[in-house]
Design a protein around this motif. Structure first.
Motif, mmCIF file in Angstrom:
data_model
loop_
_atom_site.group_PDB
_atom_site.id
_atom_site.type_symbol
_atom_site.label_atom_id
_atom_site.label_comp_id
_atom_site.label_asym_id
_atom_site.label_seq_id
_atom_site.Cartn_x
_atom_site.Cartn_y
_atom_site.Cartn_z
ATOM 1 N N LEU A 178 0.844 -1.184 0.000
ATOM 2 C CA LEU A 178 0.000 0.000 0.000
ATOM 3 C C LEU A 178 0.883 1.239 0.000
ATOM 4 C CD1 LEU A 178 -2.598 -1.117 2.718
ATOM 5 C CD2 LEU A 178 -2.996 -0.985 0.258
ATOM 6 N N ILE A 179 0.698 2.101 -1.011
ATOM 7 C CA ILE A 179 1.516 3.303 -1.161
ATOM 8 C C ILE A 179 0.603 4.498 -1.397
ATOM 9 C CG2 ILE A 179 3.245 4.478 -2.581
ATOM 10 C CD1 ILE A 179 4.411 1.733 -3.270
ATOM 11 N N ASP A 180 0.824 5.565 -0.638
ATOM 12 C CA ASP A 180 0.139 6.843 -0.862
ATOM 13 C C ASP A 180 1.131 7.752 -1.580
ATOM 14 O OD1 ASP A 180 -0.979 9.393 -0.705
ATOM 15 O OD2 ASP A 180 -1.889 9.031 1.242
ATOM 16 N N VAL A 181 0.836 8.083 -2.846
ATOM 17 C CA VAL A 181 1.816 8.820 -3.649
ATOM 18 C C VAL A 181 2.001 10.259 -3.194
ATOM 19 C CG1 VAL A 181 1.493 7.367 -5.681
ATOM 20 C CG2 VAL A 181 0.100 9.438 -5.409
ATOM 21 N N GLY A 182 1.037 10.834 -2.467
ATOM 22 C CA GLY A 182 1.193 12.144 -1.844
ATOM 23 C C GLY A 182 1.820 13.200 -2.722
ATOM 24 N N GLY A 183 1.176 13.526 -3.837
ATOM 25 C CA GLY A 183 1.761 14.437 -4.806
ATOM 26 C C GLY A 183 1.592 15.909 -4.496
ATOM 27 N N SER A 187 2.440 11.330 -10.412
ATOM 28 C CA SER A 187 2.880 10.194 -9.593
ATOM 29 C C SER A 187 2.081 8.937 -9.904
ATOM 30 C CB SER A 187 2.744 10.551 -8.107
ATOM 31 O OG SER A 187 3.566 11.656 -7.772
ATOM 32 N N LEU A 188 0.780 9.078 -10.141
ATOM 33 C CA LEU A 188 -0.029 7.915 -10.503
ATOM 34 C C LEU A 188 0.387 7.361 -11.863
ATOM 35 C CD1 LEU A 188 -3.540 9.081 -9.254
ATOM 36 C CD2 LEU A 188 -2.143 7.240 -8.288
ATOM 37 N N LEU A 202 2.118 -6.750 -8.829
ATOM 38 C CA LEU A 202 0.745 -7.193 -9.068
ATOM 39 C C LEU A 202 -0.179 -6.892 -7.901
ATOM 40 C CD1 LEU A 202 1.377 -10.649 -10.806
ATOM 41 C CD2 LEU A 202 0.716 -8.484 -11.880
ATOM 42 N N THR A 203 0.355 -6.822 -6.690
ATOM 43 C CA THR A 203 -0.507 -6.664 -5.517
ATOM 44 C C THR A 203 -0.516 -5.253 -4.950
ATOM 45 O OG1 THR A 203 1.274 -7.346 -4.014
ATOM 46 C CG2 THR A 203 -0.149 -9.075 -4.885
ATOM 47 N N THR A 204 0.290 -4.356 -5.488
ATOM 48 C CA THR A 204 0.393 -3.016 -4.915
ATOM 49 C C THR A 204 -0.851 -2.195 -5.209
ATOM 50 O OG1 THR A 204 2.768 -3.101 -5.301
ATOM 51 C CG2 THR A 204 1.833 -0.954 -4.774
ATOM 52 N N GLN A 205 -1.362 -1.507 -4.181
ATOM 53 C CA GLN A 205 -2.474 -0.582 -4.350
ATOM 54 C C GLN A 205 -2.041 0.809 -3.920
ATOM 55 O OE1 GLN A 205 -5.484 -3.312 -2.246
ATOM 56 N NE2 GLN A 205 -6.752 -2.179 -3.694
ATOM 57 N N PHE A 206 -2.717 1.823 -4.483
ATOM 58 C CA PHE A 206 -2.294 3.198 -4.271
ATOM 59 C C PHE A 206 -3.417 4.060 -3.707
ATOM 60 C CE2 PHE A 206 0.535 1.420 -7.348
ATOM 61 C CZ PHE A 206 1.778 1.874 -6.925
ATOM 62 N N ALA A 210 -8.686 10.443 -9.960
ATOM 63 C CA ALA A 210 -7.598 9.708 -9.316
ATOM 64 C C ALA A 210 -7.886 8.209 -9.303
ATOM 65 C CB ALA A 210 -7.387 10.221 -7.895
ATOM 66 N N LEU A 211 -9.129 7.848 -9.044
ATOM 67 C CA LEU A 211 -9.509 6.434 -9.044
ATOM 68 C C LEU A 211 -9.380 5.851 -10.447
ATOM 69 C CD1 LEU A 211 -12.631 6.831 -6.755
ATOM 70 C CD2 LEU A 211 -10.470 5.761 -6.109
ATOM 71 N N ALA A 212 -9.734 6.648 -11.453
ATOM 72 C CA ALA A 212 -9.606 6.185 -12.843
ATOM 73 C C ALA A 212 -8.138 6.025 -13.234
ATOM 74 C CB ALA A 212 -10.300 7.160 -13.787
ATOM 75 N N LEU A 213 -7.245 6.786 -12.603
ATOM 76 C CA LEU A 213 -5.811 6.702 -12.888
ATOM 77 C C LEU A 213 -5.138 5.551 -12.144
ATOM 78 C CD1 LEU A 213 -5.014 10.507 -12.867
ATOM 79 C CD2 LEU A 213 -4.521 8.954 -14.782
ATOM 80 N N GLY A 214 -5.924 4.786 -11.400
ATOM 81 C CA GLY A 214 -5.380 3.591 -10.761
ATOM 82 C C GLY A 214 -5.327 3.604 -9.258
ATOM 83 N N ALA A 215 -5.728 4.707 -8.616
ATOM 84 C CA ALA A 215 -5.762 4.725 -7.157
ATOM 85 C C ALA A 215 -6.931 3.887 -6.652
ATOM 86 C CB ALA A 215 -5.892 6.157 -6.648
ATOM 87 N N SER A 216 -6.753 3.290 -5.490
ATOM 88 C CA SER A 216 -7.837 2.540 -4.854
ATOM 89 C C SER A 216 -8.623 3.403 -3.883
ATOM 90 C CB SER A 216 -7.269 1.325 -4.115
ATOM 91 O OG SER A 216 -6.689 0.410 -5.024
ATOM 92 N N ALA A 217 -8.047 4.527 -3.473
ATOM 93 C CA ALA A 217 -8.717 5.468 -2.578
ATOM 94 C C ALA A 217 -8.115 6.847 -2.791
ATOM 95 C CB ALA A 217 -8.574 5.045 -1.116
ATOM 96 N N SER A 218 -8.859 7.870 -2.406
ATOM 97 C CA SER A 218 -8.408 9.253 -2.544
ATOM 98 C C SER A 218 -8.350 9.903 -1.163
ATOM 99 C CB SER A 218 -9.367 10.045 -3.444
ATOM 100 O OG SER A 218 -9.349 9.542 -4.763
#
Length: 350
Positions: free
Chosen positions: A204-209, A240-241, A250-254, A269-277
């Motif tokens: 789990l990574i928060d890109v924090g841009g 960042s996304l 394969l298992t990483t979520q953002f 952000a969700l459309a760009l691949g994030a699982s949460a905002s």
């Protein structure tokens, strides 16, 4: 400077350090669907973030704590999270690990939101023992480890030693009894950093841009000789996304945090691949300038905006947004070109 006083200065400057110019989220557009075959009532905001089942893709991200005066801010945030079913992270608990007298400024969150999903927060300089103590302090469900190298370098009393971060993160991840989220604090992440975190098993990574609260500007407001040239440092949340899309396991979520102004930005952000905002600055402004009821109405509006996007595109579940084609233009597209990121695949999805 005393950590409690520093926390108060950060809160005082945070609202005036919000980015005021156009957002890079304006560089992202959905391809419309004139025949979505959908119904608003069929949309659901329930989503998964690692092991967590969230009732909303919006989470109240790390802001504050560590001073008695911040207790009421965290109390209000926790009430909003409780009443609207949001996950929530507290601000860095390093202050409370050094000074037990300020622990209640964090513990108030669990008191007000006893059954919610709460994330603890420490810096990458923390030991395994400190990380576990932060989790125990608020009976946390997960732990954020924040990265803020540039902020520390600009902070008059900040750290100047950043060796061993990856090894400590790995040790904490392997030792604490809750899932770990590694979070950048407003400067974004390049694919190389993301790949290093993926390599040690961070899921789990928060890109924090950049794009929300400018923490370089916050620290410059505290300096007698501001280093304003560094206020442009970093990558935006959108950039960042895009970097993450080229570097993930394969298992990483953002989680996407930084400059999300409304539910429409969150949907992008969700459309760009994030699982949460994650939303921090906008929520801090709410609790500082509005009533609790007005803050909860703002959350309702963000949820409504996400569901409008979903209905217009014919998407029933939040995860379906990542399957939608996107048009990415402007400065974001130029950076993507320089970084070798193909945007055609985004435009030609589905």
């Amino acid at each position: 400077m005393d950590r409690s006083l520093r926390k108060l200065e950060h809160i005082r400057h945070a609202l005036s350090a919000q980015e005021m110019e156009g957002s890079v989220f304006d560089d992202v557009r959905f391809v419309p669907n004139s025949l979505p075959d959908s119904r608003y009532a069929d949309t659901s905001l329930i989503c998964d973030l690692g092991p967590f089942r969230l009732s909303s893709p919006i989470l109240i991200n790390a802001m504050t704590g560590g001073a008695e005066q911040t207790t009421q801010i965290n109390r209000k945030l926790a009430i909003i999270a409780r009443e609207r079913g949001l996950a929530m992270a507290v601000g860095s608990q390093m202050a409370a690990l050094r000074d037990p007298t300020v622990r209640h400024s964090y513990q108030v969150v669990r008191e007000e939101h006893p059954h919610g999903i709460i994330f603890a927060n420490v810096g990458a300089e923390a030991t395994v023992e400190e990380a576990q103590a932060a989790v125990d302090m608020i009976e946390a469900d997960g732990l954020q480890i924040h990265l803020n190298v540039m902020q520390e370098l600009l902070m008059p009393e900040g750290d100047r030693e950043f060796r061993g971060y990856l090894e400590r993160i790995s040790s904490i991840r392997e030792s604490v009894n809750v899932p770990v989220i590694v979070k950048e604090v407003g400067f974004g992440m390049a694919r190389s950093s993301i790949q290093e975190l993926v390599g040690i098993g961070v899921d789990l990574i928060d890109v924090g841009g950049k794009g929300g609260t400018n923490f370089a500007r916050v620290e410059n407001m505290r300096r007698t000789e501001p280093l304003v040239m560094f206020e442009e440092w970093g990558l935006s949340t959108v950039e960042s996304l895009l970097e993450a899309s080229c570097a993930t396991g394969l298992t990483t979520q953002f989680i996407a945090t930084g400059g999300i102004r409304n539910g429409y930005d969150a949907a992008k952000a969700l459309a760009l691949g994030a699982s949460a905002s994650g939303i921090a600055g906008a929520m801090l402004k709410c609790v500082q300038t509005m009533s609790l009821e007005e803050c909860m109405e703002a959350v309702d509006m963000w949820h409504h905006q996400i569901r409008i996007v979903m209905t217009a595109l014919g998407v029933k579940r939040v995860s379906g947004l990542s399957e939608q084609p996107l048009l990415i233009t402007g400065k974001t597209a130029e950076l993507a070109r320089l970084r070798g990121i193909s945007l055609e695949r985004w435009a030609q999805k589905k």
